[in-house]
Design a protein around this motif. Structure first.
Motif, mmCIF file in Angstrom:
data_model
loop_
_atom_site.group_PDB
_atom_site.id
_atom_site.type_symbol
_atom_site.label_atom_id
_atom_site.label_comp_id
_atom_site.label_asym_id
_atom_site.label_seq_id
_atom_site.Cartn_x
_atom_site.Cartn_y
_atom_site.Cartn_z
ATOM 1 N N LEU A 66 38.569 43.271 44.209
ATOM 2 C CA LEU A 66 38.083 41.550 45.385
ATOM 3 C C LEU A 66 37.905 40.091 45.074
ATOM 4 O O LEU A 66 39.140 39.646 46.422
ATOM 5 N N GLY B 171 39.856 22.456 49.854
ATOM 6 C CA GLY B 171 38.469 23.692 50.608
ATOM 7 C C GLY B 171 38.803 24.982 49.353
ATOM 8 O O GLY B 171 38.245 26.034 49.229
ATOM 9 N N TYR B 172 39.865 25.184 49.661
ATOM 10 C CA TYR B 172 40.827 26.943 49.512
ATOM 11 C C TYR B 172 40.546 26.747 47.583
ATOM 12 O O TYR B 172 40.531 27.727 47.007
ATOM 13 N N LEU C 281 31.440 37.937 35.002
ATOM 14 C CA LEU C 281 31.880 39.644 34.862
ATOM 15 C C LEU C 281 32.538 39.741 33.842
ATOM 16 O O LEU C 281 31.991 40.678 32.523
ATOM 17 N N LEU D 270 33.266 45.021 36.664
ATOM 18 C CA LEU D 270 34.321 43.808 37.072
ATOM 19 C C LEU D 270 35.717 44.527 37.519
ATOM 20 O O LEU D 270 35.868 44.132 37.775
ATOM 21 N N GLY E 83 33.501 34.360 39.399
ATOM 22 C CA GLY E 83 32.387 35.281 39.235
ATOM 23 C C GLY E 83 33.387 36.156 38.343
ATOM 24 O O GLY E 83 32.584 36.795 37.300
ATOM 25 N N VAL F 213 35.384 28.964 42.840
ATOM 26 C CA VAL F 213 34.008 30.103 43.013
ATOM 27 C C VAL F 213 34.247 31.528 42.240
ATOM 28 O O VAL F 213 33.601 32.090 42.087
ATOM 29 N N LEU F 214 35.212 31.915 43.421
ATOM 30 C CA LEU F 214 36.028 33.152 42.630
ATOM 31 C C LEU F 214 36.360 33.499 41.703
ATOM 32 O O LEU F 214 35.715 34.837 41.094
ATOM 33 N N LYS G 289 35.616 46.810 39.810
ATOM 34 C CA LYS G 289 35.805 46.289 41.978
ATOM 35 C C LYS G 289 35.546 45.378 42.294
ATOM 36 O O LYS G 289 36.287 44.213 43.199
ATOM 37 N N TYR G 290 35.474 44.511 41.469
ATOM 38 C CA TYR G 290 35.861 42.409 41.621
ATOM 39 C C TYR G 290 36.889 41.992 41.426
ATOM 40 O O TYR G 290 37.224 41.124 42.195
ATOM 41 N N ARG H 196 38.196 24.328 45.911
ATOM 42 C CA ARG H 196 37.028 25.394 45.563
ATOM 43 C C ARG H 196 36.128 26.407 46.115
ATOM 44 O O ARG H 196 36.106 26.697 44.301
ATOM 45 N N LEU H 197 37.155 26.970 46.210
ATOM 46 C CA LEU H 197 36.532 28.764 46.700
ATOM 47 C C LEU H 197 37.192 29.664 45.694
ATOM 48 O O LEU H 197 36.868 30.054 45.372
#
Lengths: 201, 288
Positions: B274, B237-238, B252, B268, B248, B244-245, B270-271, B240-241
């Motif tokens: 994150l 699960g982690y 970018l 970019l 991103g 996804v990140l 700032k991302y 997979r997430l």
């Protein structure tokens, strides 16, 4: 252009968290394919929330935004078909995948109208499936009422999308900022509805 | 007396770059928790956070003392306490040395190897990066990256009692992530760095090459974090997430190469922060 407010940011952040929770902890019951499709759908919600946080509403007017946003109904519909209509999964995947690839290709090569038309086709078919299939499953196959949350999520997101498209093409006289003002709440509600609707055993 | 202390704390606070220090503390905490150390072990947890906070703050203050002439020439930094004359250089130097020594001393009491790692981080950051290389070559950021990776390695060392492969992998992930963070920043403040005479990638190799380096380092950092998390045994699960990140940050970075703009560049930047924060939170939650 409407400036992003603190409450908008909070709503986008909560949207990200709900979608992220689904990806991390809410998919153990699915087969690998279904898991993959739903990961893409909720992944787009996570990324959309984060990108909107960073770039603001300007992102929604980007010409490539609809191409990415279309992944939500496509992957949700693919997951639903794979889960509940596995006998149709292969042919539907070929059909919808084919049109989507075509829509991306057209986006880079043809004019704006043609690109919008092909995208509307793929978005419309997959969106309708996300709306109708849960209703059919509830009425005819006795699934619990919570599955209708998926239809509800699809409905409100579609309405927002249609409003945005009509406004852009000049058919709707509503101000763009009014549509944007509702967007964070609609995105959050739709995400929560999808997560709730797809959390049934 | 109380009023004087309050005034001094208010004056000293900008010297420690609270966001950067906070992010480094989170990486250190993640490294510690990743070794399955119980967070309820208050002595160790508080010791880790306290000693890391003091050492990172100390090294930031020492950097500010050395770089005060650069800061005085840059619009972004000209109002900092040292270039603006609110604090004298000797006072800040004494503060930086005291805080650093307190941090390393506290770390030594917890575990000598842990103290050695955070001392290594401080030495690389202050002596090799700031004093020796920053004004000579744009490649100094590699050393800045190594020192930035030390807190996560230190946390892991405090948890396991040794330097292991996972800790080094996490450190590598931070090292590879640093170019995305620093280079996007140096493009945004290009004029400032030029005025201060600090060599940067955009000034030495041009914007396009810098953007390609950012894209490559983003991909490499995402892979390192993914491999490290997999080796750590994080659930699917982690992972997979995390994927996804990672999509991103890679997306970018590619966008900044093919459709460069100031907005994408700063987005970019700032991302990337994150992404790192999100990865650390996931590793922490996934190990708890």
């Amino acid at each position: 252009m409407r400036k992003i407010t603190v409450s908008d940011r909070i709503l986008f952040l909560v949207t990200c968290c709900i979608a992220a929770y689904k990806i991390v902890a809410g998919m153990d019951q699915y087969s690998s394919f279904v898991m993959g499709f739903y990961t893409v759908a909720f992944g787009v919600f996570v990324l959309a929330g984060l990108m909107l946080l960073l770039f603001g509403f300007e992102l929604l007017t980007n010409r490539f935004f609809p191409v990415v946003a279309t992944l939500i109904p496509i992957s949700l519909s693919l997951g639903l078909v794979q889960e509940y209509l596995p006998q149709m999964a292969f042919s539907y995947s070929l059909f919808i995948g084919g049109i989507y690839i075509l829509s991306v290709w057209v986006r880079f090569t043809a004019d704006e109208k043609m690109a919008a038309l092909v995208l509307a086709l793929v978005h419309g078919v997959s969106g309708l499936l996300v709306f109708i299939l849960p209703v059919v499953l509830y009425v005819h196959y006795g699934l619990t009422v919570t599955i209708l949350l998926v239809s509800f999520g699809g409905l409100i997101l579609s309405i927002e999308g249609i409003f945005l498209t009509l406004q852009k093409t000049g058919y709707l006289k509503m101000k763009l900022n009014t549509i944007f003002a509702w967007f964070p709440l609609i995105l959050l509600t739709a995400t929560a509805a999808f997560v709730g609707g797809l959390s049934i055993e | 007396m109380f009023a004087v202390i309050k005034k001094k704390i208010k004056l000293y606070r900008p010297l420690i770059k609270s966001l950067q220090t906070g992010l480094l503390l989170i990486t250190g905490f993640t490294g510690f928790i990743s070794s399955s150390c119980p967070v309820m072990n208050w002595r160790m947890t508080l010791g880790l956070l306290g000693s890391l906070f003091l050492t990172v703050s100390g090294s930031t203050i020492l950097n500010m003392v050395y770089d005060r002439d650069i800061d005085s020439r840059m619009k972004r930094t000209v109002h900092r306490p040292l270039p603006s004359g609110q604090i004298k250089a000797n006072e800040a130097l004494l503060l930086g040395l005291t805080v650093s020594l307190l941090g390393i001393g506290w770390a030594y009491l917890l575990l000598p190897l842990y103290a050695l790692v955070i001392f290594g981080g401080l030495f690389i950051d202050v002596v090799i990066y700031t004093i020796w290389l920053k004004r000579r070559t744009a490649w100094s950021i590699v050393w800045g990256g190594i020192s930035g990776g030390m807190p996560i390695l230190a946390g892991r060392v405090l948890g396991t009692g040794r330097i292991d492969g996972i800790g080094l992998l996490f450190m590598l992930a931070i090292l590879l992530w640093i170019p995305t963070h620093i280079l996007t920043f140096s493009m945004r403040y290009y004029e400032d760095y030029q005025r201060a005479g600090v060599p940067t990638f955009p000034s030495q190799y041009g914007y396009r090459t810098t953007r390609i380096i950012i894209a490559l380092s983003s991909v490499a950092a995402a892979i390192s974090i993914g491999v490290g998390s997999f080796a750590l045994g994080l659930s699917w699960g982690y992972l997979r997430l995390l994927s996804v990140l990672a999509v991103g940050i890679i997306g970018l970075a590619l966008l900044s190469v093919y459709h460069p703009s100031e907005k994408i560049n700063f987005g970019l930047f700032k991302y990337a922060s994150l992404f790192m924060l999100g990865s650390m939170v996931m590793m922490t939650l996934g190990t708890l």
